[in-house]
Enzyme design. Structure first.
Site, PDB file in Angstrom:
ATOM      1  N   SER A   9       0.827  -1.199   0.000  1.00 50.12           N
ATOM      2  CA  SER A   9       0.000   0.000   0.000  1.00 50.12           C
ATOM      3  C   SER A   9       0.864   1.253   0.000  1.00 50.12           C
ATOM      4  CB  SER A   9      -0.909   0.022   1.227  1.00 50.12           C
ATOM      5  OG  SER A   9      -1.567   1.267   1.323  1.00 50.12           O
ATOM      6  N   HIS A  32      -1.195  -1.342  -4.216  1.00 48.20           N
ATOM      7  CA  HIS A  32      -2.464  -0.923  -3.619  1.00 48.20           C
ATOM      8  C   HIS A  32      -2.495   0.596  -3.466  1.00 48.20           C
ATOM      9  CE1 HIS A  32      -6.143  -1.885  -1.374  1.00 48.20           C
ATOM     10  NE2 HIS A  32      -5.799  -0.917  -0.535  1.00 48.20           N
ATOM     11  N   ASP A  34      -4.799   3.658  -2.050  1.00 45.88           N
ATOM     12  CA  ASP A  34      -5.932   4.048  -1.210  1.00 45.88           C
ATOM     13  C   ASP A  34      -6.423   5.431  -1.604  1.00 45.88           C
ATOM     14  OD1 ASP A  34      -6.309   1.849   0.680  1.00 45.88           O
ATOM     15  OD2 ASP A  34      -4.294   2.342   1.377  1.00 45.88           O
ATOM     16  N   MET A  36      -9.065   8.261  -0.696  1.00 48.13           N
ATOM     17  CA  MET A  36      -9.952   8.695   0.395  1.00 48.13           C
ATOM     18  C   MET A  36     -10.399  10.124   0.125  1.00 48.13           C
ATOM     19  SD  MET A  36      -7.834   7.267   3.684  1.00 48.13           S
ATOM     20  CE  MET A  36      -6.824   5.791   3.575  1.00 48.13           C
ATOM     21  N   HIS A  65      -8.409   1.125  -4.143  1.00 47.98           N
ATOM     22  CA  HIS A  65      -9.417   0.935  -3.096  1.00 47.98           C
ATOM     23  C   HIS A  65     -10.071   2.287  -2.843  1.00 47.98           C
ATOM     24  CE1 HIS A  65     -10.207  -0.031   1.446  1.00 47.98           C
ATOM     25  NE2 HIS A  65     -11.323   0.044   0.747  1.00 47.98           N
ATOM     26  N   MET A  67     -12.283   4.571  -0.962  1.00 46.37           N
ATOM     27  CA  MET A  67     -12.974   4.864   0.296  1.00 46.37           C
ATOM     28  C   MET A  67     -13.617   6.227   0.134  1.00 46.37           C
ATOM     29  SD  MET A  67     -10.170   3.321   2.927  1.00 46.37           S
ATOM     30  CE  MET A  67      -8.804   3.339   1.750  1.00 46.37           C
ATOM     31  N   MET A 136     -12.035  -5.602   5.153  1.00 42.94           N
ATOM     32  CA  MET A 136     -11.202  -4.685   5.949  1.00 42.94           C
ATOM     33  C   MET A 136     -10.903  -5.307   7.308  1.00 42.94           C
ATOM     34  SD  MET A 136     -10.480  -2.118   4.084  1.00 42.94           S
ATOM     35  CE  MET A 136      -9.686  -1.154   5.379  1.00 42.94           C
ATOM     36  N   GLY A 141      -9.526   4.227   6.656  1.00 41.99           N
ATOM     37  CA  GLY A 141      -9.245   5.648   6.819  1.00 41.99           C
ATOM     38  C   GLY A 141      -7.805   5.987   7.120  1.00 41.99           C
ATOM     39  N   ASP A 174      -7.057  -6.169   4.182  1.00 47.72           N
ATOM     40  CA  ASP A 174      -6.371  -4.882   4.220  1.00 47.72           C
ATOM     41  C   ASP A 174      -6.473  -4.305   5.616  1.00 47.72           C
ATOM     42  OD1 ASP A 174      -5.395  -2.328   3.868  1.00 47.72           O
ATOM     43  OD2 ASP A 174      -6.913  -1.699   2.420  1.00 47.72           O
ATOM     44  N   SER A 197       3.019  -0.367   6.038  1.00 50.26           N
ATOM     45  CA  SER A 197       4.247  -0.095   6.776  1.00 50.26           C
ATOM     46  C   SER A 197       5.145  -1.317   6.863  1.00 50.26           C
ATOM     47  CB  SER A 197       3.919   0.422   8.184  1.00 50.26           C
ATOM     48  OG  SER A 197       3.083  -0.489   8.880  1.00 50.26           O
TER      49      SER A 197
END
Length: 222
Positions: A9, A32, A34, A36, A65, A67, A136, A141, A174, A197
């Site tokens: 990610s 990946h 994210d 948001m 993904h 969100m 999830m 978030g 995830d 991470s």
């Protein structure tokens, strides 16, 4: 035996050097991304322009993904921007089947995501229209949260449906995936693992990808 897939990610990467981050994990299966919007989740990250730029900068398939609110409107554009897999949340969608079909028509796999508190069973029939189920394992978030093992029964349930032939899709997890948690997720039936991470904080992100894949492979049911 299913081969595990690792999707680092970029939420945990240096946003000023995303192309370099992608290069550092070239042995990953997906990258990946994210997205948001500060509405569906209380955080704001990146959008379509960055996805287009990443698509031009890496050969890794982009696993987007979303969100976001109103994914029915926005999700197909991510497929058009070059994403290989576009996942949106059932909690935000008004017409998930139509949106999945629009994503597929635009050339990408369609994914459906569920938050930790969302039950899986009501959506088993809907999932016939999808290529990916993203469970999830943290509240969506923010990165760096603690893995929620209590959601793994949903992963097991989805794997049962795949084994029985009722569904054909990737089962992705995830949130909080690292060397200590990936084996539990793999044993439950996941086959795609998002790790942030655990990959990008490592001295050698590429080696971290390989190590996670090896751990998942050992734990996956035969």
């Amino acid at each position: 035996m299913i081969e595990p897939m690792i999707a680092p990610s970029i939420l945990s990467a240096d946003f000023a050097r995303l192309a370099d981050a992608a290069d550092s994990v070239e042995r990953a299966d997906w990258l990946h991304v994210d997205v948001m919007d500060y509405h569906f989740v209380p955080n704001l990250t990146i959008g379509l322009p960055v996805v287009r730029s990443l698509h031009a900068a890496t050969d890794l398939p982009l696993d987007c993904h979303l969100m976001i609110e109103d994914p029915d409107r926005w999700a197909p554009a991510y497929a058009e921007a070059g994403a290989a897999n576009v996942t949106f949340h059932i909690e935000a969608a008004k017409d998930p089947v139509a949106t999945a079909r629009a994503i597929r028509a635009a050339g990408a796999l369609a994914g459906l995501s569920i938050k930790p508190a969302t039950e899986l069973d009501p959506y088993l029939d809907v999932l016939r229209e999808f290529d990916t189920l993203l469970v999830m394992t943290v509240e969506p978030g923010f990165g760096g949260q603690e893995f929620m093992a209590e959601v793994l029964p949903k992963v097991r349930r989805a794997r049962e449906e795949v084994r029985s032939g009722h569904l054909r899709l990737f089962i992705e997890v995830d949130g909080g995936i690292d060397a200590d948690t990936i084996e539990a997720a793999a044993a439950a039936g996941a086959d795609v693992f998002v790790a942030g991470s655990a990959v990008f904080s490592a001295d050698d992100p590429g080696a971290a990808v390989e190590a996670l894949r090896a751990r998942a492979r050992r734990a996956m049911p035969g």
